[in-house]
Design an enzyme around this catalytic site. Structure first.
Site, short mmCIF file in Angstrom:
data_model
loop_
_atom_site.label_atom_id
_atom_site.label_comp_id
_atom_site.label_asym_id
_atom_site.label_seq_id
_atom_site.Cartn_x
_atom_site.Cartn_y
_atom_site.Cartn_z
N CYS A 192 0.83 -1.21 0.00
CA CYS A 192 0.00 0.00 0.00
C CYS A 192 0.87 1.26 0.00
O CYS A 192 1.88 1.33 0.70
CB CYS A 192 -0.93 0.00 1.22
SG CYS A 192 -2.05 1.40 1.25
N CYS A 244 0.57 4.53 7.00
CA CYS A 244 -0.08 4.38 8.32
C CYS A 244 0.86 3.59 9.25
O CYS A 244 1.17 2.42 8.97
CB CYS A 244 -1.41 3.66 8.17
SG CYS A 244 -2.42 4.34 6.84
N CYS A 254 0.40 -0.18 10.29
CA CYS A 254 -0.13 -1.17 9.35
C CYS A 254 0.92 -2.12 8.76
O CYS A 254 1.96 -1.70 8.26
CB CYS A 254 -0.88 -0.46 8.23
SG CYS A 254 -1.77 -1.63 7.17
N CYS A 289 -16.74 -8.73 5.46
CA CYS A 289 -16.06 -7.45 5.29
C CYS A 289 -14.80 -7.65 4.46
O CYS A 289 -13.90 -8.39 4.87
CB CYS A 289 -15.65 -6.88 6.64
SG CYS A 289 -17.01 -6.77 7.79
N CYS A 306 -19.66 -5.55 3.47
CA CYS A 306 -18.90 -4.38 3.90
C CYS A 306 -17.61 -4.34 3.08
O CYS A 306 -17.02 -5.38 2.82
CB CYS A 306 -18.57 -4.46 5.39
SG CYS A 306 -17.58 -3.07 5.97
N CYS A 345 -19.30 2.56 8.60
CA CYS A 345 -18.57 1.86 9.66
C CYS A 345 -17.31 2.69 9.88
O CYS A 345 -16.42 2.73 9.03
CB CYS A 345 -18.22 0.44 9.20
SG CYS A 345 -17.17 -0.45 10.36
N ARG A 356 -18.17 -1.95 17.96
CA ARG A 356 -17.59 -3.26 17.63
C ARG A 356 -16.26 -3.47 18.33
O ARG A 356 -15.37 -2.63 18.24
CB ARG A 356 -17.38 -3.35 16.13
CG ARG A 356 -18.59 -2.91 15.33
CD ARG A 356 -18.23 -2.86 13.86
NE ARG A 356 -17.44 -4.03 13.58
CZ ARG A 356 -17.85 -5.07 12.89
NH1 ARG A 356 -19.03 -5.08 12.37
NH2 ARG A 356 -17.08 -6.10 12.71
N1 SAM Z 1 -6.69 0.71 3.13
C1 SAM Z 1 -7.98 0.98 3.66
C2 SAM Z 1 -7.98 2.06 4.71
O1 SAM Z 1 -6.96 2.30 5.33
O2 SAM Z 1 -9.05 2.65 4.91
C3 SAM Z 1 -8.66 -0.25 4.20
C4 SAM Z 1 -7.91 -1.29 4.99
S1 SAM Z 1 -7.20 -0.76 6.54
C5 SAM Z 1 -6.23 -2.16 6.95
C6 SAM Z 1 -8.60 -0.76 7.65
C7 SAM Z 1 -8.38 -0.36 9.09
O3 SAM Z 1 -7.74 -1.42 9.79
C8 SAM Z 1 -7.51 0.83 9.40
O4 SAM Z 1 -8.19 2.04 9.23
C9 SAM Z 1 -7.16 0.61 10.85
O5 SAM Z 1 -8.12 1.23 11.69
C10 SAM Z 1 -7.25 -0.91 11.00
N2 SAM Z 1 -5.93 -1.47 11.26
C11 SAM Z 1 -4.93 -1.67 10.38
N3 SAM Z 1 -3.85 -2.20 10.95
C12 SAM Z 1 -4.13 -2.36 12.26
C13 SAM Z 1 -3.40 -2.86 13.37
N4 SAM Z 1 -2.15 -3.28 13.27
N5 SAM Z 1 -4.03 -2.90 14.57
C14 SAM Z 1 -5.30 -2.46 14.70
N6 SAM Z 1 -6.03 -1.98 13.67
C15 SAM Z 1 -5.46 -1.91 12.47
FE1 SF4 Z 2 -2.84 1.15 3.39
FE2 SF4 Z 2 -2.79 -0.06 5.75
FE3 SF4 Z 2 -3.06 2.56 5.63
FE4 SF4 Z 2 -5.11 1.00 4.81
S1 SF4 Z 2 -4.29 1.16 6.88
S2 SF4 Z 2 -4.29 2.81 3.78
S3 SF4 Z 2 -3.94 -0.73 3.96
S4 SF4 Z 2 -1.27 1.38 4.94
#
Ligand code: SAM
Ligand code: SF4
Ligand code: DTB
Length: 332
Positions: A64, A68, A71, A108, A139, A199, A271
């Site tokens: 990606c 973040c 992530c 989801c 979702c 959500c 949730r």
């Molecule tokens: N890329 C899209 C986005 O960021 O909106 C969708 C997938 S992203 C993985 C969805 C959500 O997963 C993130 O907004 C975050 O809140 C949650 N998330 C991701 N990594 C996480 C982690 N290591 N621990 C807890 N929540 C996590």
């Molecule tokens: Fe990409 Fe992970 Fe951020 Fe979603 S949370 S935008 S998958 S880096």
């Protein structure tokens, strides 16, 4: 007891103008007062012994462009995760069928994208329609949306779009630099305008302060109407990410965040989302007492582990919980 917690009738009417001071008064109340108020309000709008089950699938994993800091899937960090392309529709439908057999009522699907590209729209819409035809709620979480895309997803049968605010506006820029809070709010508006349920929640335990947790809850409760679904994720620390060694959070802070979300957004389904693998059964029970009404089931979240079905089965039996067949969002 705080005056705010005393008037349960007042708490039961949704409000969109919470101040941080009011949210803090709830969040920091004596624990028994907080849980009593959360349970009382929860029982007005939700079934006290029912928990809805959703199952996640990563339909496009890793690589990606966003950074973040929590992530596993960001291309900016070396987490050892193998990236893959968008999954074929038939494989997604097979996974959805298995999720249904395992007891999930919502499926989801998550993609590690900054935003949805036009070239992927048709496949995504086929997935939505196919999953819906299996009798599951749908979702999607696909990153940012352009004008018109939410309408296409809605026409394909999408029930919910997940797009989290994640933390307070101040802490957000310490965790993510490649997009802004405003970008998130704009996508949420597009989803709402298309008539898709929202959500939207966040992550607790990223090294943020209590004030940041309260700031997140105020932002979520300022969305009008409130998000139908409010996922509270506990950080799953991932090796290789900037947050890998963050100080673990006291579990009761997470419970307080859930109870405060319950009280500030009384009709929303709160949730208990990521992070259950690292929680005791007792801590999860407190989260349900605080007003959590939904969990993710299945051994994997998107890319990290989640409790096995048999463990959750045992927890439901211990607590006398029933799976919620059709999740509800009480009418205003
Ligand atoms: N890329 C899209 C986005 O960021 O909106 C969708 C997938 S992203 C993985 C969805 C959500 O997963 C993130 O907004 C975050 O809140 C949650 N998330 C991701 N990594 C996480 C982690 N290591 N621990 C807890 N929540 C996590
Ligand atoms: Fe990409 Fe992970 Fe951020 Fe979603 S949370 S935008 S998958 S880096
Ligand atoms: C949400 O708020 N939590 C889910 C879902 N929305 C997409 C994702 C949790 C991801 C946990 C880390 C992982 O498994 O990669």
């Amino acid at each position: 007891m705080s005056d705010l917690l005393r008037d349960l009738d007042l708490l039961a009417s949704p409000r969109f103008n919470w101040s941080r001071a009011e949210a803090e008064a709830i969040y920091t109340a004596p624990f028994a007062d907080l849980i009593f108020a959360a349970q009382s309000v929860h029982r007005q709008f939700h079934q006290p012994n029912a928990v809805q089950k959703s199952q996640l699938l990563s339909i496009k994993t890793g690589g990606c462009a966003e950074d973040c800091g929590y992530c596993n899937q960001s291309a900016h960090f070396d987490t050892g995760l193998k990236a893959s392309k968008l999954m074929p529709v038939d494989e997604v439908l097979d996974a959805a069928q298995k999720a249904k057999e395992g007891g999930a009522s919502r499926f989801c699907m998550g993609a590690a994208w900054r935003s949805l590209k036009a070239r992927d729209e048709d496949a995504i819409c086929e997935m939505i329609t196919g999953v819906k035809d299996l009798g599951l709620e749908t979702c999607m979480t696909l990153g940012m949306l352009e004008d018109g895309q939410a309408q296409k997803l809605k026409a394909a049968g999408l029930d919910y779009y997940n797009h989290n605010l994640d933390t307070s506006p101040e802490y957000y820029e310490k965790v993510i630099t490649t997009r802004t809070y405003q970008d998130r709010l704009e996508t949420l508006n597009k989803v709402r305008d298309a008539g898709i349920n929202i959500c939207c929640g966040g992550i607790i335990g990223m090294g943020e302060s209590r004030e940041d947790r309260i700031g997140l809850l105020v932002e979520l409760a300022s969305l009008e109407p409130h998000p139908e679904s409010v996922p509270m994720n506990h950080l799953v620390p991932v090796g290789g990410t900037p947050l890998q060694n963050v100080e673990p959070l006291d579990g009761l802070e997470f419970v307080r965040a859930i109870a405060t979300a319950r009280l500030m957004m009384p009709r929303s389904v709160v949730r208990l989302s990521a992070g259950r693998e690292g929680m005791s059964g007792e801590l999860q029970a407190l989260c349900f007492l605080a007003g959590a009404g939904s969990i993710f089931v299945g051994e994997e979240l998107l890319t990290t582990p989640n409790p096995a079905l048999r463990e959750d089965h045992h927890m439901f039996a211990q607590l006398g919980l029933e799976p919620m067949a059709a999740p509800s969002f009480p009418a205003e």
